[in-house]
Design a protein around this motif. Structure first.
Motif, PDB file in Angstrom:
ATOM      1  N   TYR A  27     -11.972   7.897  -6.315  1.00  0.00           N
ATOM      2  CA  TYR A  27     -12.664   7.103  -7.325  1.00  0.00           C
ATOM      3  C   TYR A  27     -13.776   7.907  -8.012  1.00  0.00           C
ATOM      4  O   TYR A  27     -13.845   7.991  -9.246  1.00  0.00           O
ATOM      5  CB  TYR A  27     -13.276   5.859  -6.687  1.00  0.00           C
ATOM      6  N   ALA A  28     -14.677   8.456  -7.217  1.00  0.00           N
ATOM      7  CA  ALA A  28     -15.824   9.161  -7.785  1.00  0.00           C
ATOM      8  C   ALA A  28     -15.375  10.366  -8.596  1.00  0.00           C
ATOM      9  O   ALA A  28     -15.930  10.647  -9.670  1.00  0.00           O
ATOM     10  CB  ALA A  28     -16.781   9.587  -6.674  1.00  0.00           C
ATOM     11  N   GLY A  29     -14.373  11.070  -8.103  1.00  0.00           N
ATOM     12  CA  GLY A  29     -13.862  12.224  -8.831  1.00  0.00           C
ATOM     13  C   GLY A  29     -13.271  11.841 -10.168  1.00  0.00           C
ATOM     14  O   GLY A  29     -13.447  12.545 -11.174  1.00  0.00           O
ATOM     15  N   PHE A  30     -12.567  10.705 -10.197  1.00  0.00           N
ATOM     16  CA  PHE A  30     -11.988  10.223 -11.459  1.00  0.00           C
ATOM     17  C   PHE A  30     -13.093   9.906 -12.459  1.00  0.00           C
ATOM     18  O   PHE A  30     -13.008  10.281 -13.634  1.00  0.00           O
ATOM     19  CB  PHE A  30     -11.120   8.996 -11.211  1.00  0.00           C
ATOM     20  N   VAL A  31     -14.113   9.187 -12.017  1.00  0.00           N
ATOM     21  CA  VAL A  31     -15.211   8.814 -12.911  1.00  0.00           C
ATOM     22  C   VAL A  31     -15.890  10.055 -13.480  1.00  0.00           C
ATOM     23  O   VAL A  31     -16.139  10.163 -14.691  1.00  0.00           O
ATOM     24  CB  VAL A  31     -16.230   7.927 -12.171  1.00  0.00           C
ATOM     25  N   THR A  32     -16.179  11.016 -12.615  1.00  0.00           N
ATOM     26  CA  THR A  32     -16.873  12.218 -13.052  1.00  0.00           C
ATOM     27  C   THR A  32     -16.047  13.023 -14.057  1.00  0.00           C
ATOM     28  O   THR A  32     -16.558  13.494 -15.076  1.00  0.00           O
ATOM     29  CB  THR A  32     -17.215  13.093 -11.841  1.00  0.00           C
ATOM     30  N   ALA A  33     -14.744  13.163 -13.762  1.00  0.00           N
ATOM     31  CA  ALA A  33     -13.890  13.994 -14.619  1.00  0.00           C
ATOM     32  C   ALA A  33     -13.548  13.319 -15.940  1.00  0.00           C
ATOM     33  O   ALA A  33     -13.408  13.983 -16.968  1.00  0.00           O
ATOM     34  CB  ALA A  33     -12.603  14.359 -13.875  1.00  0.00           C
ATOM     35  N   SER A  34     -13.406  12.001 -15.933  1.00  0.00           N
ATOM     36  CA  SER A  34     -12.953  11.280 -17.125  1.00  0.00           C
ATOM     37  C   SER A  34     -14.088  10.889 -18.055  1.00  0.00           C
ATOM     38  O   SER A  34     -13.897  10.778 -19.260  1.00  0.00           O
ATOM     39  CB  SER A  34     -12.195  10.017 -16.715  1.00  0.00           C
ATOM     40  N   GLY A  35     -15.267  10.597 -17.475  1.00  0.00           N
ATOM     41  CA  GLY A  35     -16.387  10.139 -18.284  1.00  0.00           C
ATOM     42  C   GLY A  35     -16.468   8.633 -18.448  1.00  0.00           C
ATOM     43  O   GLY A  35     -17.300   8.145 -19.216  1.00  0.00           O
ATOM     44  N   VAL A  36     -15.626   7.860 -17.727  1.00  0.00           N
ATOM     45  CA  VAL A  36     -15.737   6.405 -17.786  1.00  0.00           C
ATOM     46  C   VAL A  36     -17.010   5.970 -17.072  1.00  0.00           C
ATOM     47  O   VAL A  36     -17.601   6.718 -16.289  1.00  0.00           O
ATOM     48  CB  VAL A  36     -14.509   5.711 -17.157  1.00  0.00           C
ATOM     49  N   ASP A  37     -17.428   4.737 -17.330  1.00  0.00           N
ATOM     50  CA  ASP A  37     -18.608   4.199 -16.665  1.00  0.00           C
ATOM     51  C   ASP A  37     -18.284   3.637 -15.290  1.00  0.00           C
ATOM     52  O   ASP A  37     -19.118   3.677 -14.381  1.00  0.00           O
ATOM     53  CB  ASP A  37     -19.227   3.072 -17.508  1.00  0.00           C
ATOM     54  N   SER A  38     -17.082   3.088 -15.150  1.00  0.00           N
ATOM     55  CA  SER A  38     -16.764   2.347 -13.942  1.00  0.00           C
ATOM     56  C   SER A  38     -15.250   2.328 -13.747  1.00  0.00           C
ATOM     57  O   SER A  38     -14.495   2.776 -14.620  1.00  0.00           O
ATOM     58  CB  SER A  38     -17.296   0.907 -14.057  1.00  0.00           C
ATOM     59  N   LEU A  39     -14.818   1.804 -12.600  1.00  0.00           N
ATOM     60  CA  LEU A  39     -13.399   1.572 -12.389  1.00  0.00           C
ATOM     61  C   LEU A  39     -13.207   0.393 -11.451  1.00  0.00           C
ATOM     62  O   LEU A  39     -14.141  -0.113 -10.841  1.00  0.00           O
ATOM     63  CB  LEU A  39     -12.691   2.841 -11.889  1.00  0.00           C
ATOM     64  N   THR A  40     -11.977  -0.065 -11.352  1.00  0.00           N
ATOM     65  CA  THR A  40     -11.630  -1.259 -10.584  1.00  0.00           C
ATOM     66  C   THR A  40     -11.655  -0.958  -9.088  1.00  0.00           C
ATOM     67  O   THR A  40     -10.949  -0.076  -8.623  1.00  0.00           O
ATOM     68  CB  THR A  40     -10.236  -1.754 -10.993  1.00  0.00           C
ATOM     69  N   GLN A  41     -12.427  -1.720  -8.333  1.00  0.00           N
ATOM     70  CA  GLN A  41     -12.613  -1.444  -6.913  1.00  0.00           C
ATOM     71  C   GLN A  41     -11.543  -2.164  -6.082  1.00  0.00           C
ATOM     72  O   GLN A  41     -11.818  -3.157  -5.396  1.00  0.00           O
ATOM     73  CB  GLN A  41     -14.009  -1.876  -6.477  1.00  0.00           C
ATOM     74  N   TYR A  42     -10.331  -1.637  -6.117  1.00  0.00           N
ATOM     75  CA  TYR A  42      -9.233  -2.254  -5.373  1.00  0.00           C
ATOM     76  C   TYR A  42      -9.386  -2.095  -3.866  1.00  0.00           C
ATOM     77  O   TYR A  42      -8.897  -2.923  -3.101  1.00  0.00           O
ATOM     78  CB  TYR A  42      -7.892  -1.683  -5.836  1.00  0.00           C
ATOM     79  N   GLU A  43     -10.040  -1.043  -3.412  1.00  0.00           N
ATOM     80  CA  GLU A  43     -10.238  -0.870  -1.975  1.00  0.00           C
ATOM     81  C   GLU A  43     -11.039  -2.041  -1.409  1.00  0.00           C
ATOM     82  O   GLU A  43     -10.694  -2.602  -0.370  1.00  0.00           O
ATOM     83  CB  GLU A  43     -10.959   0.435  -1.684  1.00  0.00           C
ATOM     84  N   LEU A  44     -12.121  -2.404  -2.081  1.00  0.00           N
ATOM     85  CA  LEU A  44     -12.952  -3.508  -1.600  1.00  0.00           C
ATOM     86  C   LEU A  44     -12.219  -4.829  -1.748  1.00  0.00           C
ATOM     87  O   LEU A  44     -12.304  -5.698  -0.868  1.00  0.00           O
ATOM     88  CB  LEU A  44     -14.275  -3.543  -2.354  1.00  0.00           C
ATOM     89  N   TRP A  45     -11.497  -5.021  -2.858  1.00  0.00           N
ATOM     90  CA  TRP A  45     -10.702  -6.249  -3.031  1.00  0.00           C
ATOM     91  C   TRP A  45      -9.789  -6.471  -1.835  1.00  0.00           C
ATOM     92  O   TRP A  45      -9.757  -7.550  -1.246  1.00  0.00           O
ATOM     93  CB  TRP A  45      -9.871  -6.145  -4.310  1.00  0.00           C
ATOM     94  N   LYS A  46      -9.040  -5.440  -1.456  1.00  0.00           N
ATOM     95  CA  LYS A  46      -8.103  -5.577  -0.348  1.00  0.00           C
ATOM     96  C   LYS A  46      -8.828  -5.863   0.959  1.00  0.00           C
ATOM     97  O   LYS A  46      -8.422  -6.720   1.750  1.00  0.00           O
ATOM     98  CB  LYS A  46      -7.257  -4.305  -0.236  1.00  0.00           C
ATOM     99  N   ALA A  47      -9.944  -5.150   1.194  1.00  0.00           N
ATOM    100  CA  ALA A  47     -10.677  -5.329   2.441  1.00  0.00           C
ATOM    101  C   ALA A  47     -11.266  -6.724   2.561  1.00  0.00           C
ATOM    102  O   ALA A  47     -11.293  -7.302   3.655  1.00  0.00           O
ATOM    103  CB  ALA A  47     -11.784  -4.281   2.548  1.00  0.00           C
ATOM    104  N   ILE A  48     -11.730  -7.291   1.450  1.00  0.00           N
ATOM    105  CA  ILE A  48     -12.330  -8.630   1.507  1.00  0.00           C
ATOM    106  C   ILE A  48     -11.313  -9.651   1.971  1.00  0.00           C
ATOM    107  O   ILE A  48     -11.531 -10.374   2.960  1.00  0.00           O
ATOM    108  CB  ILE A  48     -12.925  -9.020   0.137  1.00  0.00           C
ATOM    109  N   TRP A  49     -10.164  -9.729   1.288  1.00  0.00           N
ATOM    110  CA  TRP A  49      -9.241 -10.805   1.647  1.00  0.00           C
ATOM    111  C   TRP A  49      -8.538 -10.556   2.968  1.00  0.00           C
ATOM    112  O   TRP A  49      -8.331 -11.488   3.755  1.00  0.00           O
ATOM    113  CB  TRP A  49      -8.249 -11.090   0.523  1.00  0.00           C
ATOM    114  N   SER A  50      -8.161  -9.309   3.254  1.00  0.00           N
ATOM    115  CA  SER A  50      -7.389  -9.082   4.476  1.00  0.00           C
ATOM    116  C   SER A  50      -8.262  -9.138   5.723  1.00  0.00           C
ATOM    117  O   SER A  50      -7.820  -9.591   6.778  1.00  0.00           O
ATOM    118  CB  SER A  50      -6.631  -7.754   4.409  1.00  0.00           C
TER     119      SER A  50
END
Length: 438
Positions: free
Chosen positions: A224-247
């Motif tokens: 995640y962090a590498g993608f943000v740094t290389a691409s220049g986006v502000d944020s991305l979708t936190q699917y890891e936390l989404w999965k951890a919350i419900w499961s």
């Protein structure tokens, strides 16, 4: 840390899938798709006061541009889908949102296009002739001149050639066009499939004209962090936390959630993720968590940890729906919405009130946007964590206690802010939760 716009610190999104929301896809009457003069997009405006009542501060729209079917097979990025209405309808929607203080986020599908798009047709013609520079699609390795790469097994979608300078120019122009018309930011669909070098070329051009725009990328897993740094986006979708919350809640294994929050804190050193427990691509949270007593726990986590929270339209009313891996398998989670004036049933009203209480707490404590968490107590069914302001020199903190078990335990020290058993309860009730100020 990314240099995201200051307004995002207070952002809480209400995310909707417009084509389904207004009954434009699938067509409500077989063979009779909606027409522009029905102005269906404006039906969404009727829900804006409801959005305000939940406490949310922005509308995150799914695809609204002309497409072949479900919106993610775009045929014209510069035209509002005729099944929704017209460009003027879009302008009115943005004006009505801004009048209420709501931001507007658009969904940009820039990895691929529909086969009937002008880009695809022109690329086929160019590939068959001598104008190779006009081929904007990626060719399959070892294939013929018009054997273009599809997207994840979907033959109706063809992938853009992101190394082509004209594609870079085109996407930057599209993004700026709709920001010029009042949008406040973009979600980049399937951004994980696009080279980060492409975004690194496009986004500076967008920010040069719209420095206050917020850009969030759809990324499922990986660095995640590498993608943000290389691409220049502000944020991305936190699917890891989404999965951890419900499961972790569904399986009564809160260790999984604790581990994911450790990872989440690491991401917050680089960027603030978009957090959610539901969206247009996944089974609704009220269907995923089968014990209705534990639905609240997922929402408590969403609104008490760092991130930019998003609520999928209908989740705040307790909507259910299961995503299935088949043709039409998304329909149940993308339903048509009716009259916004109709009152929810008792269950829906209770879930709405819970959202309002938790969003209200979040709005009163905007420092939670960058909060870090610390484990205080942890078992399979009991988790107490502290959320602490991520900015140095501040002492903001809350403690959150989650209980999935049959036995209660003492409320953490501090002023009770919200609790499943009421603010005066001395214990975290069985299958309950409590939030206290530290």
């Amino acid at each position: 840390m990314t240099n995201e716009p200051g307004w995002v610190r207070h952002a809480i999104w209400w995310h909707a899938y417009p084509l389904g929301f207004v009954g434009a896809y699938p067509a409500t009457v077989a063979g009779t798709p909606p027409t522009p003069d029905e102005h269906r997009l404006l039906r969404m405006v009727g829900w804006f006061d409801h959005v305000i009542a939940t406490g949310a501060s922005g509308i995150a729209l799914g695809p609204v541009f002309a497409s072949e079917s479900h919106g993610y097979d775009t045929i014209d990025h510069l035209q509002i889908d005729p099944r929704l209405g017209t460009d003027d309808d879009f302008d009115e929607l943005v004006a009505q949102a801004h009048r209420r203080g709501l931001r507007v986020l658009l969904d940009g599908v820039f990895n691929h296009v529909g086969r009937s798009s002008q880009i695809a047709r022109r690329s086929v013609e160019a590939a068959q002739g001598r104008s190779q520079d006009e081929v904007w699609l990626r060719r399959a390795e070892g294939g013929g001149p018009t054997d273009f790469v599809g997207f994840e097994g979907h033959d109706a979608l063809v992938t853009l050639d992101h190394e082509h300078p004209s594609v870079v120019d085109y996407v930057a122009r599209v993004m700026n066009h709709w920001l010029d018309r009042g949008a406040d930011g973009w979600r980049l669909d399937a951004a994980y499939a696009v080279p980060t070098t492409f975004w690194a070329q496009v986004l500076p051009r967008v920010r040069a004209e719209h420095p206050d725009a917020w850009i969030v990328a759809e990324v499922i897993h990986g660095d995640y962090a590498g993608f943000v740094t290389a691409s220049g986006v502000d944020s991305l979708t936190q699917y890891e936390l989404w999965k951890a919350i419900w499961s972790s809640i569904e399986d009564a294994n809160l260790w999984e959630l604790a581990w994911s929050l450790t990872r989440h804190d690491e991401f917050l050193e680089t960027f603030v993720p978009l957090t959610f427990v539901g969206n247009h691509d996944v089974t609704r949270i009220a269907s995923t968590i089968t014990d209705p007593r534990h639905l609240a726990h997922a929402l408590v986590v969403l609104f008490t940890v760092g991130g930019t929270p998003s609520v999928y339209a209908g989740d705040e009313l307790g909507y259910t729906g299961v995503k299935e891996e088949r043709a039409g398998g998304d329909d149940a989670i993308r339903p048509e919405f009716g009259d916004p004036g109709s009152a929810p049933d008792e269950r829906g009203a209770r879930i709405l009130r819970l959202h309002q209480d938790l969003i209200g707490l979040r709005r009163r404590h905007p420092w939670l946007h960058r909060a870090r968490t610390t484990q205080v107590e942890l078992t399979n069914t009991r988790f107490v964590y502290e959320s602490v302001d991520g900015d140095e020199g501040t002492d903001h903190a809350i403690a959150v206690a989650l209980n999935l078990g049959d036995d209660g335990f003492a409320v953490p020290a501090g002023e009770v802010l919200l609790a499943s058993g009421g603010a005066g309860a001395g214990e975290v009730e069985p299958h309950g939760w409590t939030i206290v100020a530290r």
